[in-house]
Design a protein around this motif. Structure first.
Motif, PDB file in Angstrom:
ATOM      1  N   GLY A  69       0.810  -1.211   0.000  1.00 33.23           N
ATOM      2  CA  GLY A  69       0.000   0.000   0.000  1.00 33.23           C
ATOM      3  C   GLY A  69       0.842   1.258   0.000  1.00 33.23           C
ATOM      4  O   GLY A  69       0.523   2.240  -0.682  1.00 33.23           O
TER       5      GLY A  69
ATOM      6  N   ILE B 110       2.189   1.698  -3.537  1.00 36.39           N
ATOM      7  CA  ILE B 110       1.172   2.218  -4.451  1.00 36.39           C
ATOM      8  C   ILE B 110       0.906   3.697  -4.179  1.00 36.39           C
ATOM      9  O   ILE B 110       0.792   4.515  -5.104  1.00 36.39           O
ATOM     10  CB  ILE B 110      -0.129   1.406  -4.307  1.00 36.39           C
TER      11      ILE B 110
ATOM     12  N   GLU C  94       1.530   6.822  -6.730  1.00 33.28           N
ATOM     13  CA  GLU C  94       0.485   7.772  -7.137  1.00 33.28           C
ATOM     14  C   GLU C  94       0.989   9.201  -7.018  1.00 33.28           C
ATOM     15  O   GLU C  94       0.705  10.048  -7.870  1.00 33.28           O
ATOM     16  CB  GLU C  94      -0.763   7.582  -6.270  1.00 33.28           C
TER      17      GLU C  94
ATOM     18  N   LEU D 154      -1.133   0.828 -10.704  1.00 34.52           N
ATOM     19  CA  LEU D 154      -2.446   0.196 -10.849  1.00 34.52           C
ATOM     20  C   LEU D 154      -3.085   0.536 -12.183  1.00 34.52           C
ATOM     21  O   LEU D 154      -3.651  -0.330 -12.863  1.00 34.52           O
ATOM     22  CB  LEU D 154      -3.368   0.622  -9.708  1.00 34.52           C
TER      23      LEU D 154
ATOM     24  N   LEU E 251     -10.072  -2.077 -11.612  1.00 32.57           N
ATOM     25  CA  LEU E 251      -9.127  -1.507 -10.656  1.00 32.57           C
ATOM     26  C   LEU E 251      -9.289  -2.134  -9.275  1.00 32.57           C
ATOM     27  O   LEU E 251      -8.296  -2.416  -8.590  1.00 32.57           O
ATOM     28  CB  LEU E 251      -9.313   0.007 -10.576  1.00 32.57           C
ATOM     29  N   VAL E 252     -10.533  -2.365  -8.864  1.00 37.32           N
ATOM     30  CA  VAL E 252     -10.766  -3.010  -7.569  1.00 37.32           C
ATOM     31  C   VAL E 252     -10.230  -4.433  -7.587  1.00 37.32           C
ATOM     32  O   VAL E 252      -9.560  -4.882  -6.644  1.00 37.32           O
ATOM     33  CB  VAL E 252     -12.271  -2.997  -7.214  1.00 37.32           C
TER      34      VAL E 252
ATOM     35  N   THR F  21      -7.859  -5.659  -9.486  1.00 37.25           N
ATOM     36  CA  THR F  21      -6.398  -5.607  -9.497  1.00 37.25           C
ATOM     37  C   THR F  21      -5.858  -5.330  -8.100  1.00 37.25           C
ATOM     38  O   THR F  21      -4.864  -5.935  -7.668  1.00 37.25           O
ATOM     39  CB  THR F  21      -5.906  -4.515 -10.470  1.00 37.25           C
ATOM     40  N   SER F  22      -6.509  -4.448  -7.375  1.00 35.25           N
ATOM     41  CA  SER F  22      -6.081  -4.120  -6.012  1.00 35.25           C
ATOM     42  C   SER F  22      -6.208  -5.329  -5.093  1.00 35.25           C
ATOM     43  O   SER F  22      -5.331  -5.585  -4.257  1.00 35.25           O
ATOM     44  CB  SER F  22      -6.904  -2.950  -5.466  1.00 35.25           C
ATOM     45  N   VAL F  23      -7.296  -6.077  -5.240  1.00 35.47           N
ATOM     46  CA  VAL F  23      -7.492  -7.266  -4.402  1.00 35.47           C
ATOM     47  C   VAL F  23      -6.419  -8.307  -4.696  1.00 35.47           C
ATOM     48  O   VAL F  23      -5.842  -8.916  -3.774  1.00 35.47           O
ATOM     49  CB  VAL F  23      -8.908  -7.845  -4.636  1.00 35.47           C
TER      50      VAL F  23
ATOM     51  N   LEU G  57      -3.452  -7.754  -5.903  1.00 38.29           N
ATOM     52  CA  LEU G  57      -2.193  -7.230  -5.384  1.00 38.29           C
ATOM     53  C   LEU G  57      -2.097  -7.449  -3.885  1.00 38.29           C
ATOM     54  O   LEU G  57      -1.044  -7.847  -3.362  1.00 38.29           O
ATOM     55  CB  LEU G  57      -2.084  -5.744  -5.707  1.00 38.29           C
ATOM     56  N   ALA G  58      -3.195  -7.180  -3.164  1.00 41.82           N
ATOM     57  CA  ALA G  58      -3.190  -7.378  -1.716  1.00 41.82           C
ATOM     58  C   ALA G  58      -2.928  -8.836  -1.360  1.00 41.82           C
ATOM     59  O   ALA G  58      -2.165  -9.133  -0.423  1.00 41.82           O
ATOM     60  CB  ALA G  58      -4.521  -6.905  -1.131  1.00 41.82           C
TER      61      ALA G  58
ATOM     62  N   GLY H  73      -1.177   8.384  -1.423  1.00 40.36           N
ATOM     63  CA  GLY H  73      -2.114   8.032  -2.488  1.00 40.36           C
ATOM     64  C   GLY H  73      -3.210   9.051  -2.667  1.00 40.36           C
ATOM     65  O   GLY H  73      -3.501   9.504  -3.788  1.00 40.36           O
TER      66      GLY H  73
END
Length: 524
Positions: A32, A35, A39, A52, A84-85, A87-89, A91-92, A191
């Motif tokens: 996080g 990222i 940003e 992202l 995007l959501v 991809t974030s999940v 990545l997490a 971010g």
């Protein structure tokens, strides 16, 4: 003794589980931070270079067509948010696994973050019209993320010092959790701050200052009779806020009109470049035109009607003087998206334009500000390029635009279609007179009749509203004397040549869906 041994074993298991949990937390927080810092750096290099967004853009460019259709079917105009959501999940989850492994083997964490960084760099460098600086957000974010992971894991390792002392262990855990909180705040602040600065530096102020010249040819205005004023029926003119948006841009391009230029080149005798001021100085028209996405399913809402203002494309093309064999005009967006329109369609007298206004105001940023293409009668994927930067005269034999290698047809005239807006599918209505209403469209041909039938019975002619031209949709209504029961309503339309829409149901690919829109209603 056995009890003591069993207790020690349980303590070890608890300690191992706690280590894994803390390692996963450290991995997610470090990612996080990476990222968030990326940003912030992307404020300088452009929002498309943030990891992202860059990775999401690469996915959009390479996802199989079936995946794209599935995303639109599931999420509609929120497909980019879903990407995007998602991809974030992912990545997490990846970061959590890295953190668990790094708690035992530190080099695994560095390798994992290095891989994440490399993917971000590679994706950013594939974006259209970017330089080497596009790699900076991922590189800087990756380095800071590694420092964050190292620090958090060091704090975590101190928790185990003198683990027999409960007070010391509790103090160590509080120190670790404070570190997690501090790193999370840093990542979130970076971010959010980066996103805020991107918006602050956007072109919203420049758009607000644009004053469009009056159109020399304003065309017809919509008569009152174009709206039937039936509750639940789509209005004749779709508001800018409600107008559908389907494109490949994960981050909306921010184009300052002061720096905007349109280049017309390729197989032409007179290549030319227009500035924003030169474009606005040319003769303007205003026209109502209904646009439709080829991905619109039968009965779908990826369609809208607006009053567009712009410069006739035909005039510009004739000045550029297309050469023999230049049967395709490739429009290119500032972010590299391409659409290929038949040259003949742009020169046949239809009101194809470079639009600068929508419903009386400058184009919304989401819909292509400062300039986009609007071409009546062609599906958007071959004609409606937003954030326009180039027009290149070429041939269909020499170049395939963005969607063509993905299985879509090269030429895509919009098909005759109709839709029931009210009553909606699954709705319960009261017995008696029920107003059934909707819209129908057949751009470049016009709508002559709309018919409705109940449970496969005889077709009943609907009443049509007035319309401005053959390039817009048309409202219709039919009064149904409904008795209690469950019914299936269907609609069909015919164009001005008397040709009815196709009954056979087909999916959107490769050149638009066909079939009768059907809704089921219950009459009580």
């Amino acid at each position: 003794m056995w009890a003591l041994a069993g207790g020690a074993g349980r303590d070890r298991l608890v300690g191992v589980a706690r280590t894994k949990r803390d390692g996963a937390l450290a991995g997610v927080v470090a990612a996080g931070v990476a990222i968030g810092v990326a940003e912030l750096v992307a404020v300088l290099t452009g929002p498309r270079t943030a990891p992202l967004v860059a990775v999401g853009g690469w996915v959009v460019d390479h996802v199989p067509e079936a995946g794209k259709e599935l995303a639109i079917r599931w999420f509609g105009t929120y497909d980019k948010v879903a990407l995007l959501v998602g991809t974030s999940v992912l990545l997490a989850a990846f970061a959590a696994v890295i953190g668990v492994l790094a708690a035992r083997w530190r080099w695994v964490g560095y390798a994992g973050l290095g891989l994440f960084t490399a993917i971000g760099v590679g994706a950013a460098l594939t974006r259209h019209d970017v330089g080497p600086t596009a790699a900076l957000p991922s590189l800087v974010g990756g380095v800071v993320g590694m420092f964050a992971l190292t620090w958090l894991l060091a704090e975590r390792s101190r928790v185990s010092v003198d683990s027999g002392a409960a007070e010391e262990e509790a103090h160590g855990r509080r120190r670790f959790l404070r570190g997690v909180g501090l790193a999370s705040v840093v990542g979130l602040a970076a971010g959010v701050g980066g996103r805020w600065l991107s918006v602050l530096l956007s072109v919203s102020d420049a758009r607000e200052k644009v004053v469009l010249p009056a159109a020399g040819d304003p065309g017809a205005t919509a008569p009152v009779e174009a709206n039937l004023n039936v509750p639940g029926l789509s209005p004749y003119v779709t508001s800018n806020r409600s107008f559908y948006r389907i494109d490949t841009a994960l981050v909306v391009p921010r184009v300052d009109p002061a720096n905007w230029k349109l280049r017309i080149h390729g197989r032409v005798d007179n290549p030319m470049t227009l500035t924003w001021e030169q474009l606005l100085a040319r003769p303007m028209i205003e026209r109502y035109v209904t646009l439709s996405c080829v991905s619109n399913p039968v009965g779908g809402d990826l369609i809208g009607n607006a009053r567009w203002q712009g410069v006739l494309l035909k005039d510009l093309l004739l000045e550029a003087a297309p050469q023999a064999g230049a049967d395709q005009v490739v429009s290119r967006s500032v972010d590299g998206f391409t659409a290929g329109s038949p040259t003949a369609a742009l020169l046949d007298g239809r009101d194809a334009m470079i639009a600068v206004g929508m419903n009386g105001s400058p184009l919304p940023i989401d819909h292509g500000f400062p300039a986009r293409l609007v071409v009546p009668g062609l599906y958007g994927y071959v004609s409606a390029t937003k954030w326009l930067a180039e027009l290149e005269l070429t041939s269909f034999a020499d170049f395939d635009a963005y969607w063509i290698p993905r299985g879509w047809a090269r030429e895509a005239p919009i098909k005759t279609q109709s839709r029931i807006d009210t009553p909606s599918h699954g709705r319960e209505v009261a017995a008696g007179t029920v107003v059934v209403a909707g819209v129908a469209w057949a751009q470049r041909r016009g709508i002559s009749t709309v018919e409705v039938r109940v449970d496969g019975g005889a077709w009943q002619k609907a009443t049509l509203a007035a319309t401005v031209s053959i390039d817009t949709w048309r409202q219709w209504r039919w009064e149904w004397q409904a008795t209690p029961g469950t019914y299936k309503l269907q609609v069909r339309a015919s164009d001005n040549a008397g040709t009815p829409q196709v009954e056979q149901t087909t999916p959107p690919i490769p050149d638009g869906a066909t079939g009768y829109h059907t809704v089921k209603v219950t009459v009580a």
